[in-house]
Design a protein around this motif. Sequence first.
Motif, short mmCIF file in Angstrom:
data_model
loop_
_atom_site.label_atom_id
_atom_site.label_comp_id
_atom_site.label_asym_id
_atom_site.label_seq_id
_atom_site.Cartn_x
_atom_site.Cartn_y
_atom_site.Cartn_z
N GLN A 8 -16.45 17.11 -7.80
CA GLN A 8 -17.46 17.73 -8.65
C GLN A 8 -17.02 19.08 -9.20
O GLN A 8 -17.85 19.90 -9.59
CB GLN A 8 -18.77 17.86 -7.88
N THR A 9 -15.68 19.31 -9.23
CA THR A 9 -15.15 20.46 -9.95
C THR A 9 -14.08 19.95 -10.91
O THR A 9 -13.46 18.91 -10.66
CB THR A 9 -14.52 21.52 -9.02
N LEU A 10 -13.86 20.66 -11.97
CA LEU A 10 -12.87 20.23 -12.96
C LEU A 10 -11.44 20.26 -12.40
O LEU A 10 -10.68 19.31 -12.61
CB LEU A 10 -13.00 21.07 -14.22
N ALA A 83 -7.38 28.91 -15.98
CA ALA A 83 -8.51 29.79 -15.71
C ALA A 83 -9.43 29.18 -14.65
O ALA A 83 -9.88 29.88 -13.73
CB ALA A 83 -9.29 30.04 -17.00
N LEU A 84 -9.68 27.89 -14.77
CA LEU A 84 -10.55 27.22 -13.79
C LEU A 84 -9.91 27.21 -12.40
O LEU A 84 -10.59 27.39 -11.39
CB LEU A 84 -10.84 25.80 -14.25
N PRO A 164 -12.62 26.62 -6.58
CA PRO A 164 -13.99 26.82 -7.07
C PRO A 164 -14.95 25.82 -6.47
O PRO A 164 -14.57 24.71 -6.08
CB PRO A 164 -13.86 26.62 -8.58
N ALA A 165 -16.20 26.21 -6.38
CA ALA A 165 -17.25 25.33 -5.88
C ALA A 165 -17.94 24.64 -7.04
O ALA A 165 -17.88 25.10 -8.19
CB ALA A 165 -18.27 26.13 -5.08
N ALA A 166 -18.62 23.53 -6.76
CA ALA A 166 -19.23 22.73 -7.82
C ALA A 166 -20.27 23.51 -8.61
O ALA A 166 -20.45 23.27 -9.81
CB ALA A 166 -19.87 21.48 -7.21
N ARG A 190 -20.50 21.31 -11.86
CA ARG A 190 -21.35 20.16 -11.55
C ARG A 190 -22.10 19.67 -12.79
O ARG A 190 -22.19 18.47 -13.05
CB ARG A 190 -22.34 20.51 -10.43
N GLN A 191 -22.65 20.61 -13.55
CA GLN A 191 -23.40 20.22 -14.74
C GLN A 191 -22.51 19.53 -15.77
O GLN A 191 -22.88 18.52 -16.36
CB GLN A 191 -24.05 21.46 -15.37
N ILE A 192 -21.32 20.09 -16.01
CA ILE A 192 -20.41 19.50 -16.99
C ILE A 192 -20.01 18.08 -16.58
O ILE A 192 -20.02 17.16 -17.40
CB ILE A 192 -19.16 20.39 -17.14
#
Length: 586
Positions: A8-10, A83-84, A164-166, A190-192
């Motif tokens: 649930q992360t990119l 960046a992510l 990163p977290a969701a 998560r939203q994306i």
Amino acid sequence: MSVANPPQTLPGRLRQRVSVTPSAPAFLLRNADGDWQPMPWSALLERAEHLATHFVRLGVRPGDRVAIMLPTGPDWECCQYAALLAGAAVVGIDAHDAPQNLRHILAIASPALVVAPDAERLEQLRSLHPGDWHAIVQAEAPSDTGLPCLSQLTTPCEALLPEPAADDIATLVFTSGSTGKPKGIAYSHRQILLACDTILDRFPAIRDDARLVCWLPLSNLFQRMINFCALTCGARSYMVDKPDQIARLLPEIEPTLFIGVPRFFEKLYAGIRAELARQPRLVRLLVAASWSVGERIARARRAGREPALAWRMLQPLADAVLVRLRAVMGRNLQFMVSGSAPLPGWLMERFHGLGWLVLEAYGISENVMPVALNTLDAYRFGSVGHPLPGNEVKIAEDRELLVRGAGVFSGYVGGDGSSPIDAEGFLHTGDYARLDEDGFVWLEGRKSEVFKSSTGRRIAPAPIEAALKQIEYVDHAVLTGSQRPYTVAILALRPDHPLSSTVHDPDAQQRITADVAAAVRDFNEYQRPGAIVVAAKPFTIADGELTANLKIRRKAIEERFADVLAQAYSRPATDASSRSAVIIAP
């Protein structure tokens, strides 16, 4: 292929994609020799991880923002994932945006790092927002600048990458600014990914063997969402860094499906008409007859009935002609999707008769999930389809469409505290709409665009503007007339049309008057333009008349033409036919 229980992360989803299809192409970019060079998913991840360590070394920390102003291409994507991977949120910057918008966006985003195409562009950004931020350039900069270049950052440095977290912010996007200053909106990983998974569920044709086209500005989330869908299912994306080359390259790419904005489809149709006009009369007649057969068959099937036997018998002959027209989009096209603004129903019908199905989708900046869309199994031209799962929609008493769901944003970043979300959690979209008996959503105009004349008549400009844009030489049309006795049409002409160079000729003005009258003859008299203003030059993003996704900025256009509009309204308020003179804007 899709994978079970996707992260649930990119960054997590990119790593999982690499574990499944490491050598499959993520992106393909055309080189100077005309060959499409692939970048595998494994190379994308490796490059992004290396860059991420340099971002961290330069001071990027979790929760920071990285602004990217680069042309559409693999470098944009590598910097985004870097960046992510560094725990930052991505801010897309459009190089063609108006300076006042760039200044406003940079002030709200307050980036820790900016990636720009070159030193010159970077200095322009610093002049707009002289903040304390680091910078990287795409093109090699003069040595005295000390600016690191992307091509030099090929090996990793010592840096620990956070995970990163969701629910961490993945991107900060901005509204188009069509009605004022752009507003900042934050969305989580998560939203994306919830939106991506829902889109893929509705379009099973988007799978690992699909050929997609990445050609819209990546500063806009619309194109990035399509790329994230490709990440999830493993599809390949052909990158086109110059949008004006897209029509030439589509026959090479042969996309499985194509995502565009209404302006593309309007130009595609205009291009087909222009090419047909150059053909011998016999060819034109043959194409017109074949297209008519195609339209009759398509119309019957949309109505759920079998076409008449005569048309079915003529279909193979007609299709043998129409297939040559369809070649401009390649041989593998299954369907197309239009978004960001309404697409005229007549144009969808024409394309359907040609053999192209264009499905309209509807979304707003404040909801990362498309609100509604048509699908291959359920579509109606003129509607924007059924609401997507996860969107709870209802129609307010004043006919405004409201939506509630996990994709809705939580409030504007850096705003004044005002919010379009009510106490029940419903987002007020600003669009008038209705739901039909089968659950299809039909939009009926923007609340901010609908105006009243001085006689109290309520006028929605969009349908009238769509009719005016059917005139072959009209590039853009804007209808104005709030608190005025009649409406005025502002027309920007196609620069490649011969009429655009002869607008001062009385015969040309007489033709414009007649064509406008014919285009709006089915509207009520109070809706028809009482005067016509012809712009001296096309509307552009740089001049602030168009948004990055080519929607018109009404307020900016009305301000630009304020003096000419005053002249138009200085005429006697008699009947519309006697006022319909053409005024050429200076």
